[in-house]
Design a protein around this motif. Structure first.
Motif, PDB file in Angstrom:
ATOM      1  N   GLU A  66       0.685  -1.219   0.027  1.00 52.88           N
ATOM      2  CA  GLU A  66      -0.321  -0.278   0.036  1.00 52.88           C
ATOM      3  C   GLU A  66       0.841   0.843   0.103  1.00 52.88           C
ATOM      4  O   GLU A  66       0.910   2.126  -0.518  1.00 52.88           O
ATOM      5  N   LEU A 122       2.262   1.626  -3.543  1.00 55.67           N
ATOM      6  CA  LEU A 122       1.455   1.518  -4.369  1.00 55.67           C
ATOM      7  C   LEU A 122       0.746   3.822  -3.760  1.00 55.67           C
ATOM      8  O   LEU A 122       0.994   4.768  -5.260  1.00 55.67           O
ATOM      9  N   GLU A 123       0.986   4.235  -3.161  1.00 57.91           N
ATOM     10  CA  GLU A 123       1.313   5.672  -2.664  1.00 57.91           C
ATOM     11  C   GLU A 123       2.344   6.750  -3.379  1.00 57.91           C
ATOM     12  O   GLU A 123       2.177   7.160  -3.887  1.00 57.91           O
ATOM     13  N   VAL A 131       3.835   5.301  -5.715  1.00 59.81           N
ATOM     14  CA  VAL A 131       3.697   4.897  -6.659  1.00 59.81           C
ATOM     15  C   VAL A 131       3.040   6.453  -7.740  1.00 59.81           C
ATOM     16  O   VAL A 131       3.538   7.317  -9.009  1.00 59.81           O
ATOM     17  N   HIS A 132       1.848   6.590  -7.234  1.00 56.84           N
ATOM     18  CA  HIS A 132       1.003   7.464  -7.211  1.00 56.84           C
ATOM     19  C   HIS A 132       2.019   9.270  -7.540  1.00 56.84           C
ATOM     20  O   HIS A 132       1.547  10.149  -8.246  1.00 56.84           O
ATOM     21  N   GLU A 133       2.220   9.011  -6.181  1.00 57.50           N
ATOM     22  CA  GLU A 133       3.437  10.459  -5.389  1.00 57.50           C
ATOM     23  C   GLU A 133       4.132  10.773  -6.612  1.00 57.50           C
ATOM     24  O   GLU A 133       4.523  11.881  -7.682  1.00 57.50           O
ATOM     25  N   THR A 134       5.071  10.038  -6.671  1.00 51.56           N
ATOM     26  CA  THR A 134       5.852  10.002  -8.089  1.00 51.56           C
ATOM     27  C   THR A 134       5.865  10.306 -10.010  1.00 51.56           C
ATOM     28  O   THR A 134       7.151  10.084 -10.215  1.00 51.56           O
ATOM     29  N   ASP A 135       5.149   9.067 -10.051  1.00 53.90           N
ATOM     30  CA  ASP A 135       4.477   8.834 -11.588  1.00 53.90           C
ATOM     31  C   ASP A 135       5.636   8.595 -11.967  1.00 53.90           C
ATOM     32  O   ASP A 135       5.941   9.221 -13.288  1.00 53.90           O
ATOM     33  N   LEU A 153      -0.420  -2.063  -8.711  1.00 47.85           N
ATOM     34  CA  LEU A 153       0.661  -1.085  -9.000  1.00 47.85           C
ATOM     35  C   LEU A 153       0.362  -0.375  -9.958  1.00 47.85           C
ATOM     36  O   LEU A 153       0.430   0.212 -10.579  1.00 47.85           O
ATOM     37  N   GLN A 154      -0.557  -1.012 -11.449  1.00 44.60           N
ATOM     38  CA  GLN A 154      -1.246  -0.991 -12.395  1.00 44.60           C
ATOM     39  C   GLN A 154      -0.007   0.031 -13.111  1.00 44.60           C
ATOM     40  O   GLN A 154      -0.401   0.898 -13.724  1.00 44.60           O
ATOM     41  N   CYS A 155       1.703  -0.510 -13.375  1.00 44.26           N
ATOM     42  CA  CYS A 155       2.589   0.498 -13.331  1.00 44.26           C
ATOM     43  C   CYS A 155       3.161  -0.814 -14.283  1.00 44.26           C
ATOM     44  O   CYS A 155       3.235  -2.115 -13.558  1.00 44.26           O
TER      45      CYS A 155
END
Length: 418
Positions: free
Chosen positions: A59, A62-63, A65-69, A91-93
């Motif tokens: 988790e 995942l946060e 990943v979203h923060e850093t793009d 993670l969708q990446c």
């Protein structure tokens, strides 16, 4: 850097070399022109079979990943197909593991046809068990008729597997022809009775630099330097150079692919034909980057890899390289050790001297009178022995020399004692 990544590692039971392993992963990622912008680790008793990390840490990841793009997440261990599937859903990446990143570097560095085929086989071996199962997007294929129990047809997954296996079979046949050629080359070398010395060691320890310095020192006109660069896995092709010494002794020096922690077994298997050069060598020069703080662990990794190749019993000289970067007092770490700086051209003569002591043991001092009508015999010794003195007698040419024991026996009819 074209892409951005987060690197992730699981420290299982407080691994002693975990920090070093993560730093090495960072270097591997940089070698692929990917920018590491964040790192996350977790202490675990064992790897989570479903997600690699614990769910709480996933988790957090995942946060991040979203923060850093970021474009991808890169893991410090080899992931199973289950772990890949589960992590991708969350993670969708893009996900890459340590084995995948090493394979990518090998694919970029491979130049010869043999190296390219070996890397492709390794990548296919890696892909095969990681093809994700027959999901809803995999349409059924018509199987034709006339085959019992084939009415349902094959899934796309099964077709992909078959394609991979067929391609691996094609490559293996092509590679086998190159392997046979390499075997024949080794047989010819053995017939010449020239000793074969193999340079082995961790990647970027300086093996190619040592080879180039020996070539420049003893064969300056040969113009046969190999590619060298301060980067991981600069050398993937085995190069062989003949080192001609001043006393008419010679040996073949082999430069080999470097080793690394967690070297993928697919690569060891695929490059086995190339690495046969190591197993067939008369002596190994284990090159160590003495300036690396983790050189002791790197020594152990190399020893373990040599054991896996069946080359752990070959006589070895330890060449501690890059001493120009070491400011502390030098302590002898291994028996049969030489301390050198290939870049600064220091210690190479000492290394060659140590090689000679250990591989040219079957040489004897011998005196002969070669009849004047046996010019070919005299010419042979001029090319293959160290002649100390020559004197022209009434019944032939007297030579005092150091030569192979076998040559002394072969031409014993000309031998004399003084």
């Amino acid at each position: 850097m074209e892409q951005k990544a987060i690197i992730v590692g699981a420290n299982i039971n407080n691994q002693e070399d975990f920090t070093n392993s993560m730093e090495e992963l960072k270097d591997l990622v940089y070698a692929c022109n990917i920018d590491v912008i964040a790192k996350t680790t977790q202490q675990l008793n064992q790897v989570n079979k479903a997600y690699y990390l614990g769910k709480g840490k996933i988790e957090e990841l995942l946060e991040l990943v979203h923060e850093t793009d970021v474009d991808m997440v890169i893991f410090n261990d080899e992931l199973s197909s289950t772990q890949i599937r589960n992590l991708e859903e969350i993670l969708q990446c893009k996900l890459i593991d340590r084995t995948g990143i090493i394979l990518e570097i090998f694919a970029k560095r491979a130049k010869t046809k043999e190296a390219q085929m070996q890397v492709e086989i390794a990548k296919l071996q890696y892909m095969l068990p990681r093809l994700i199962g027959a999901g809803k997007d995999l349409s059924r294929q018509s199987s034709g008729y006339g085959f019992r129990n084939k009415g349902k047809g094959e899934t796309k997954l099964e077709l992909d597997r078959r394609k991979i296996k067929n391609r691996m079979s094609e490559l293996s046949k092509e590679l086998e022809a190159l392997v046979d050629r390499r075997k024949n080359q080794r047989k010819k070398r053995k017939r010449t009775e020239i000793p074969v010395i193999a340079l082995v060691g961790y990647t970027n320890a300086g093996k190619s630099t040592i080879m180039n310095e020996m070539v420049e020192l003893y064969n300056p006109s040969a113009n046969k330097k190999v590619f060298e660069k301060d980067m991981l896995f600069a050398t993937l092709e085995t190069s062989v150079r003949c080192i001609n010494l001043t006393d008419n002794k010679k040996f073949l020096l082999t430069d080999t692919v470097g080793f690394i922690s967690k070297l993928p077994h697919q690569l060891v298997k695929a490059f086995r034909s190339t690495l046969e050069e190591v197993r067939e060598a008369d002596m190994l020069i284990h090159v160590i980057d003495y300036s690396n703080p983790n050189y002791k662990q790197q020594i152990e990794v190399t020893k373990e890899t040599l054991k896996e190749l069946g080359a752990d019993r070959i006589p070895t000289i330890y060449a501690f390289n890059k001493t120009d970067l070491v400011h502390d007092e030098i302590f002898k770490v291994e028996e049969n050790s030489i301390y050198i700086s290939a870049k600064n051209k220091t210690g190479i003569n000492e290394l060659v001297s140590e090689i000679c002591k250990k591989v040219f043991t079957q040489y004897v001092n011998c005196n002969m009178i070669i009849p004047y009508d046996k010019g070919s015999v005299l010419s042979y010794f001029e090319d293959n022995a160290n002649i100390n003195s020559t004197e022209y007698k009434f019944n032939g040419v007297f030579i005092s020399m150091e030569c192979k024991k076998a040559d002394c026996e072969r031409y014993k009819q000309y031998a004399i004692s003084i």
